[in-house]
Design a protein around this motif. Structure first.
Motif, short mmCIF file in Angstrom:
data_model
loop_
_atom_site.label_atom_id
_atom_site.label_comp_id
_atom_site.label_asym_id
_atom_site.label_seq_id
_atom_site.Cartn_x
_atom_site.Cartn_y
_atom_site.Cartn_z
N GLN A 130 -42.20 4.97 19.11
CA GLN A 130 -43.37 4.39 18.47
C GLN A 130 -43.89 3.20 19.27
O GLN A 130 -44.01 2.09 18.77
N GLY A 131 -44.14 3.42 20.54
CA GLY A 131 -44.71 2.38 21.38
C GLY A 131 -43.75 1.31 21.82
O GLY A 131 -44.16 0.29 22.39
N GLY A 132 -42.45 1.49 21.55
CA GLY A 132 -41.45 0.54 22.01
C GLY A 132 -41.29 -0.69 21.14
O GLY A 132 -40.57 -1.62 21.51
N THR A 133 -41.93 -0.75 19.99
CA THR A 133 -41.83 -1.92 19.12
C THR A 133 -41.16 -1.57 17.81
O THR A 133 -41.37 -0.48 17.26
N LYS A 134 -40.36 -2.49 17.30
CA LYS A 134 -39.73 -2.29 16.00
C LYS A 134 -40.76 -2.23 14.90
O LYS A 134 -40.62 -1.46 13.94
N GLU A 135 -41.83 -3.04 15.03
CA GLU A 135 -42.85 -3.04 13.99
C GLU A 135 -43.51 -1.67 13.87
O GLU A 135 -43.73 -1.16 12.77
N GLY A 136 -43.81 -1.06 15.02
CA GLY A 136 -44.40 0.27 14.99
C GLY A 136 -43.45 1.30 14.42
O GLY A 136 -43.87 2.21 13.68
N ALA A 137 -42.15 1.15 14.74
CA ALA A 137 -41.14 2.08 14.21
C ALA A 137 -41.02 1.95 12.70
O ALA A 137 -40.93 2.95 11.97
N TYR A 138 -41.04 0.72 12.20
CA TYR A 138 -40.91 0.50 10.76
C TYR A 138 -42.13 1.05 10.02
O TYR A 138 -42.00 1.65 8.94
N ARG A 139 -43.32 0.84 10.59
CA ARG A 139 -44.54 1.37 9.95
C ARG A 139 -44.51 2.89 9.91
O ARG A 139 -44.91 3.50 8.91
N ALA B 231 -38.24 27.96 19.43
CA ALA B 231 -39.21 28.15 20.51
C ALA B 231 -39.06 27.10 21.60
O ALA B 231 -39.24 27.39 22.78
N SER B 232 -38.72 25.86 21.25
CA SER B 232 -38.67 24.77 22.22
C SER B 232 -37.25 24.56 22.73
O SER B 232 -36.27 24.94 22.08
N PRO B 233 -37.11 23.95 23.93
CA PRO B 233 -35.77 23.70 24.49
C PRO B 233 -34.92 22.76 23.64
O PRO B 233 -33.70 22.88 23.61
N LEU B 234 -35.57 21.81 22.93
CA LEU B 234 -34.87 20.87 22.06
C LEU B 234 -35.59 20.82 20.71
O LEU B 234 -36.69 21.34 20.55
N THR B 235 -34.95 20.17 19.74
CA THR B 235 -35.55 20.07 18.41
C THR B 235 -36.82 19.22 18.45
O THR B 235 -36.92 18.27 19.25
N PRO B 236 -37.82 19.50 17.61
CA PRO B 236 -39.03 18.66 17.55
C PRO B 236 -38.68 17.29 16.98
O PRO B 236 -37.87 17.17 16.06
N LYS B 237 -39.29 16.24 17.54
CA LYS B 237 -38.91 14.88 17.14
C LYS B 237 -40.09 13.96 16.84
O LYS B 237 -39.90 12.92 16.23
N ARG B 238 -41.27 14.29 17.29
CA ARG B 238 -42.39 13.34 17.22
C ARG B 238 -42.65 12.87 15.80
O ARG B 238 -42.95 11.69 15.57
N LEU B 239 -42.52 13.75 14.82
CA LEU B 239 -42.84 13.39 13.44
C LEU B 239 -41.61 13.06 12.60
O LEU B 239 -41.73 12.86 11.39
N GLU B 240 -40.44 12.99 13.22
CA GLU B 240 -39.22 12.73 12.44
C GLU B 240 -39.32 11.40 11.70
O GLU B 240 -39.77 10.39 12.25
N CYS B 241 -38.89 11.39 10.47
CA CYS B 241 -38.95 10.20 9.62
C CYS B 241 -37.75 9.30 9.93
O CYS B 241 -36.74 9.29 9.21
N ALA C 195 -36.92 5.25 11.96
CA ALA C 195 -37.47 4.07 12.62
C ALA C 195 -36.85 3.94 14.01
O ALA C 195 -35.87 3.23 14.21
N ALA C 196 -37.41 4.66 14.97
CA ALA C 196 -36.91 4.65 16.35
C ALA C 196 -37.99 4.05 17.23
O ALA C 196 -39.02 4.67 17.49
N PRO D 225 -32.41 12.02 25.43
CA PRO D 225 -33.25 10.82 25.27
C PRO D 225 -32.46 9.57 25.68
O PRO D 225 -31.39 9.31 25.14
N PRO D 226 -33.00 8.78 26.62
CA PRO D 226 -32.17 7.77 27.27
C PRO D 226 -32.12 6.40 26.63
O PRO D 226 -31.30 5.59 27.02
N THR D 227 -33.02 6.08 25.70
CA THR D 227 -33.06 4.70 25.22
C THR D 227 -33.32 4.65 23.73
O THR D 227 -33.67 5.64 23.10
N GLY D 228 -33.17 3.44 23.19
CA GLY D 228 -33.66 3.18 21.85
C GLY D 228 -32.61 3.20 20.76
O GLY D 228 -31.55 3.77 20.89
N ASN D 229 -32.95 2.50 19.65
CA ASN D 229 -32.10 2.56 18.48
C ASN D 229 -32.22 3.94 17.86
O ASN D 229 -33.17 4.68 18.09
N ALA D 230 -31.27 4.31 17.06
CA ALA D 230 -31.26 5.60 16.37
C ALA D 230 -31.29 6.76 17.34
O ALA D 230 -31.66 7.86 16.99
N GLY D 231 -30.88 6.53 18.58
CA GLY D 231 -30.90 7.60 19.57
C GLY D 231 -29.51 8.07 19.92
O GLY D 231 -28.53 7.35 19.77
#
Length: 686
Positions: free
Chosen positions: A322-331, A305-315, A317-318, A110-116
């Motif tokens: 979440q649409g590239g916004t901190k507000e969306g990540a915090y929510r 089963a997958s090449p990497l660990t599942p991440k979409r639902l990880e708890c 704030a990344a 994963p190439p970008t973002g906080n918590a990455g």
């Protein structure tokens, strides 16, 4: 074609080497060793992406058979032969990948973002796939290891070993290999001070490194197969000796019912949730998963089963998920954490206990936790710090990360009462804060800094979370964000009373700017803070954190802003200005300004001290108390490795030890001066 070769140089100190070992690199820019041309960072990065850097053998490091330390060797014939060896390793690795149909090496980091993982910006230099993080030789060795794990499992079954036992042993073999990969990669670091290999995950991310140690896994030294095996077997033996078998289930914490966990079925739940935006543990897991998946997918297909660990639902704030916004990540973080705690509330017995570990250093992060606890109908009954983080850990050097984790004890809230803010919350809060600061600081634990602040904030949640709702006298709700600011203000006030031991004048006599400086030094040292957190820190101290001009706006700013972070500046950065520490418009200068100018003159121009003191006429007693507070054991014990304040601390101790000789001969006011400190500019022009 010209090339660069290396030789081993020895000297008792860097100056005796005969060359500057730091020559060349300036941040991410460099200088060509052949022609001397400057090579800008943008070119270096684009070359890594377009061409790839490759690798070159610098030297071979060997265990010293005659004593401590390591031996360093270089031979041109080894360098010339290295290319052939790597080509052979690449051919073997490619054949194994094809044979076992391995796809994880092509997975994109994963190439970008906080918590990455890639917040170290490794992708800017061409490290985009997981195969880029390993040499050809390392991939060949690890892929062969994967193949042999498969072979071992089949041979165990053929030998009549029970299927369950063969499966367990196979998993242990995979964990052994997985542990090995933490140091057996091309992004590990060589620790010159201890002469050993530091793991990839010690930095909590994949970051670019210009030189790396390639471990000989069969040599028996740092990072070898033996050290990895010893670690894994030690854990297995300790856990097996408990005599308490456990049931392990993998699933979502927000859907415990799918795992068959019924209502009111647990006496206690202990959880260590993600800390807001600190880390993406799913991405950190990928560094191991990419090797566990090909080793165990045929055996435990439902988990790999997958090449990497599942991440979409990880708890976590990344923002980039979440649409590239901190507000969306915090929510997303707050919503997911609340859903998990609602499930915990459901499976707990009415008198059950929730123990939750939390170690985020910002009040914003804590406010989201408070929201989640209240939405799940929990009340905090206790909070206690436990030192869990190594002081020397590489991942958080130079920042304000906590050394302690706060263990929060909560119980299902039965009450539906609405609490009054002033009467029911603030009054008991003062008692809790005072007791906890005394206990954690002076009660033998010696906790200080951000750890003391957050541990006391955690305890302060008791007064707020026991109510369904907290209201002002006019009926408006007191939000967790507002309450967290109130708690932090109360804790900072209690900390000030402990730092300043004034017999009569009291803490309130010291101007707000000086109180702010002393508290920042104690709480965060030289570490920067996000501007939002700095605002929360300033709020209860009546300090304006903005860039507008104030009464003392012409003086050197006490706080510097760079990007989204702010930090306090030292006397060396402020003291040269001749206006610093002088009264303006009939108002006395803040004591911290007087102190910084005094320290600068004492170190750089002692002859200027008499003139400065005659002009400034500071309150001598307050200045002495501030010097004692900043140079005393309270702050000295809180200094972390690499502190920017080391020079200032040394100068403060010198001033304290020579107080009479430095100050007595100068005309200084001995009677208290009374004036309200004005709102002032904190940010500099840069």
């Amino acid at each position: 074609m010209r090339r660069v070769d290396f030789q081993v140089a020895e000297a008792v100190h860097p100056q005796a080497l005969g060359f500057d070992p730091s020559f060349g690199m300036r941040g991410t820019a460099t200088t060509c060793l052949c022609c001397g041309s400057a090579v800008p960072a943008r070119y270096v990065r684009s070359y890594g992406v377009d061409q790839g850097f490759g690798q070159k053998l610098l030297c071979v490091i060997c265990v010293n058979p005659f004593g401590p330390g390591k031996l360093y060797f270089i031979d041109d014939s080894w360098v010339d032969e290295e290319e052939r060896r790597l080509q052979a390793a690449e051919a073997h690795a490619a054949a194994l990948e094809s044979e076992m149909r391995i796809v994880t090496m092509d997975a994109v980091i994963p190439p970008t973002g906080n918590a990455g993982l890639a917040t170290g910006k490794s992708y800017l230099y061409g490290i985009e796939q997981f195969r880029d993080a390993y040499t050809s030789r390392q991939r060949a060795v690890l892929l062969e290891w994967v193949r042999q794990i498969h072979v071992a499992h089949q041979e165990m079954l053929a030998a009549g070993i029970p299927e369950g036992r063969a499966e367990a042993i196979t998993v242990y073999l995979a964990l052994w290999m997985s542990k090995l990969t933490d140091r057996f990669n091309a992004l590990a670091r060589w620790d010159n001070s201890r002469e050993n290999v530091q793991s990839l995950t010690s930095m909590k991310r994949i970051a670019m490194t210009w030189d790396y140690p390639e471990v000989n896994v069969f040599a028996g030294s740092s990072g070898s197969w033996q050290s990895a095996l010893d670690f894994v077997t030690a854990v297995i033996e300790r856990e097996a000796s408990s005599g308490r078998p456990a049931t392990v289930m993998r699933g979502s914490a927000t859907r415990l019912a799918t795992a068959g966990l019924g209502d009111s079925s647990f006496d206690a739940v202990v959880t260590d949730p993600p800390y807001y935006d600190n880390e993406s543990y799913a991405e950190l897991s990928d560094t191991f998963y990419v090797w566990l998946q090909p080793a165990l997918r045929y055996l435990l297909a439902e988990h790999f089963a997958s090449p990497l660990t599942p991440k979409r639902l990880e708890c976590v704030a990344a923002a980039y998920r979440q649409g590239g916004t901190k507000e969306g990540a915090y929510r997303h973080f707050e919503k997911t954490l609340a859903e998990a705690l609602v499930e915990v509330r459901r499976v707990l017995k009415p008198n059950g206990v929730l123990t939750l570990v939390y170690a985020h250093r910002t009040t914003t992060g804590w406010a989201t936790l408070v929201n989640a606890l209240r939405d799940a109908r929990f009340e905090v009954t206790e909070a206690w710090p436990v030192e869990t983080e190594a002081k020397s850990r590489a991942a958080h050097q130079g920042d304000a990360a906590l050394r302690s984790s706060i263990f929060i004890v909560a119980r299902p809230r039965q009450s539906t009462t609405v609490g009054g803010y002033e009467q029911d919350v603030l009054r008991p809060l003062e008692d809790i804060v005072s007791e906890r600061v005394r206990t954690l600081w002076n009660g033998g634990l010696g906790l200080g800094g951000a750890d003391l602040l957050m541990a006391t904030v955690g305890a302060g949640l008791r007064t707020y979370t026991r109510f369904l709702r907290v209201e002002y006298a006019n009926g408006d709700e007191v939000t967790p964000e507002v309450f967290m600011r109130e708690v932090e203000g109360a804790v900072l006030g209690a900390m000030l009373r402990e730092i300043f031991d004034f017999p009569s004048t009291g803490v309130a006599a010291v101007d707000p700017l000086t109180r702010f400086y002393v508290l920042w030094r104690f709480t965060y040292g030289s570490a920067p803070l996000e501007a939002g957190e700095a605002f929360v820190f300033c709020y209860p101290q009546n300090i304006e954190l903005n860039e507008s001009s104030g009464v003392l706006g012409a003086a050197p700013a006490l706080v510097e802003k760079k990007g989204t972070e702010v930090r306090v500046r030292t006397f060396a950065e402020r003291g040269e200005d001749e206006r610093l520490g002088l009264a303006r418009d009939g108002r006395a200068a803040p004591i911290v300004d007087v102190l910084h100018r005094t320290l600068w003159l004492m170190e750089r121009d002692p002859s200027g001290l008499p003139i400065f003191f005659r002009q400034a006429r500071p309150n001598r007693e307050q200045l002495r108390h501030v010097v004692q507070a900043l140079s005393g054991p309270v702050l000295t014990a809180r200094q972390s490795p690499g502190e920017d304040f080391s020079e200032e601390m040394s100068s403060l101790q010198k001033l304290s030890a020579n107080w009479v000789s430095v100050t007595e001969d100068h005309t200084m006011a001995r009677t208290p001066r009374t004036s309200d400190a004005p709102t002032m500019q904190l940010f500099g022009d840069d």
